[in-house]
Design a protein around this motif. Sequence first.
Motif, PDB file in Angstrom:
ATOM      1  N   LYS A 296     -95.050  67.688 -16.587  1.00 42.08           N
ATOM      2  CA  LYS A 296     -96.408  67.207 -16.881  1.00 42.08           C
ATOM      3  C   LYS A 296     -97.138  68.187 -17.804  1.00 42.08           C
ATOM      4  O   LYS A 296     -97.872  67.777 -18.716  1.00 42.08           O
ATOM      5  N   TRP A 298     -95.753  70.282 -19.965  1.00 44.70           N
ATOM      6  CA  TRP A 298     -95.168  70.158 -21.306  1.00 44.70           C
ATOM      7  C   TRP A 298     -95.695  68.918 -22.026  1.00 44.70           C
ATOM      8  O   TRP A 298     -96.019  68.961 -23.215  1.00 44.70           O
ATOM      9  N   GLN A 299     -95.753  67.804 -21.309  1.00 44.42           N
ATOM     10  CA  GLN A 299     -96.225  66.555 -21.914  1.00 44.42           C
ATOM     11  C   GLN A 299     -97.687  66.682 -22.342  1.00 44.42           C
ATOM     12  O   GLN A 299     -98.062  66.288 -23.457  1.00 44.42           O
ATOM     13  N   TYR A 300     -98.520  67.258 -21.470  1.00 47.89           N
ATOM     14  CA  TYR A 300     -99.943  67.408 -21.770  1.00 47.89           C
ATOM     15  C   TYR A 300    -100.147  68.318 -22.978  1.00 47.89           C
ATOM     16  O   TYR A 300    -100.958  68.021 -23.860  1.00 47.89           O
ATOM     17  N   ARG A 301     -99.405  69.419 -23.024  1.00 45.91           N
ATOM     18  CA  ARG A 301     -99.543  70.355 -24.154  1.00 45.91           C
ATOM     19  C   ARG A 301     -99.116  69.698 -25.469  1.00 45.91           C
ATOM     20  O   ARG A 301     -99.774  69.874 -26.508  1.00 45.91           O
ATOM     21  N   ALA A 302     -98.034  68.928 -25.412  1.00 45.28           N
ATOM     22  CA  ALA A 302     -97.553  68.265 -26.624  1.00 45.28           C
ATOM     23  C   ALA A 302     -98.551  67.214 -27.122  1.00 45.28           C
ATOM     24  O   ALA A 302     -98.758  67.057 -28.333  1.00 45.28           O
ATOM     25  N   GLU A 303     -99.174  66.511 -26.191  1.00 48.99           N
ATOM     26  CA  GLU A 303    -100.080  65.423 -26.573  1.00 48.99           C
ATOM     27  C   GLU A 303    -101.455  65.918 -27.017  1.00 48.99           C
ATOM     28  O   GLU A 303    -102.099  65.288 -27.864  1.00 48.99           O
ATOM     29  N   THR A 304    -101.926  67.019 -26.459  1.00 44.98           N
ATOM     30  CA  THR A 304    -103.305  67.466 -26.700  1.00 44.98           C
ATOM     31  C   THR A 304    -103.414  68.727 -27.545  1.00 44.98           C
ATOM     32  O   THR A 304    -104.476  69.007 -28.113  1.00 44.98           O
ATOM     33  N   GLY A 305    -102.328  69.518 -27.599  1.00 43.57           N
ATOM     34  CA  GLY A 305    -102.394  70.797 -28.290  1.00 43.57           C
ATOM     35  C   GLY A 305    -103.126  71.870 -27.497  1.00 43.57           C
ATOM     36  O   GLY A 305    -103.320  72.992 -28.000  1.00 43.57           O
ATOM     37  N   GLU A 337    -103.834  65.078 -12.705  1.00 41.68           N
ATOM     38  CA  GLU A 337    -102.396  64.846 -12.870  1.00 41.68           C
ATOM     39  C   GLU A 337    -101.480  65.684 -11.968  1.00 41.68           C
ATOM     40  O   GLU A 337    -100.347  65.283 -11.704  1.00 41.68           O
TER      41      GLU A 337
END
Length: 360
Positions: A296, A298-305, A337
């Motif tokens: 989660k 990793w996904q959040y960092r990739a999507e939001t920066g 989340e």
Amino acid sequence: MASVQDFIPQPYTETTDKGSFTWSAPSNIALVKYWGKKANQIPANPSISFTLSDCKTITTLSFEKKKSTGGFSFDLLFEGQPKESFRPKIEKFFERVVQYLPFLEEYHFIIDTQNTFPHSSGIASSASGMAALAINLMSLERLLKPDMTDDYFYQKASFLARLGSGSACRSVKGSVVIWGNHETTDNSTDLYGIPYAEVHDVFKTYQDTILLVDKGEKQVSSTVGHDLMHGHPFAQQRFAQAHENLTAIKRALATGDVDTFIKITESEALTLHAMMMTSLPYFILMKPNTLEIINKIWQYRAETGVPVCFTLDAGANVHVLYPENVASKVLAFIKAELLGYCQNNQYICDKIGTGVVFVG
């Protein structure tokens, strides 16, 4: 740089019959991990850690001169109640340090300790606990040797804390602490932790939210885990990697390079667990929810920066690290989340701190 011999005291110049001190000492979270040790609590590789602020142990040490010397005499209280299960660890600690604190056999001690974080929450209570005890004992030694310098006082406290719990030496002094001989770090030593001062402003207020995935007792003790590095097929490569990562993360901390900080910190956490999974016997200390949280993040960092990352100790709980200027975003993400993956939705908000504090 002090040597072992420097911590063996000359005859004391003063005496005292009784008294008490209270100090608090924080836990810490390693960024470059120490895993594997030699005799006398010497690390197999250097490490660097963030000192925490709010997750701490508060210890009152009361002492009174005994009528006859010889042997150790102490009572143990944890949160006001007798705690005999701590006795073997304190006995072993006293045995290790008595040559450096010869007064230990002259007093009866009452060690009264409490934590600001839940017991068995996966926070490194041995680090904060041993650091708090060591600094209290140094306060007594300073009564006996009042010309002691502050530098010596804190260095020896870190040296002593290490003999109780290796990582405890990183909980005495400094916001960022290096422990272990390292070729590009001046004054680094295996004997005690040293503060690392070249820290960019972005890291001086870093936040650490600890997600309590599993509050149970650790599946494998740190001592057993460290011992598994003897003869480990990947040990030498791991020790070399730690040296390289320490050099790189120092540069990132000094320049404010958050991206490099994230890569090294997460890689180090996963490498620590990889060492346990590839030892004999082998252990998996992460839980399914640990992996869910990591994915989660990793996904959040990739999507939001948003520059949020994780690290792990030798357990299932997740330390979520991030700059203060994105705290509101990250906390909203955690609550929306990640809390569902925590035991009873429990988490602890902490931040970078400064080390031991004299309470009274």
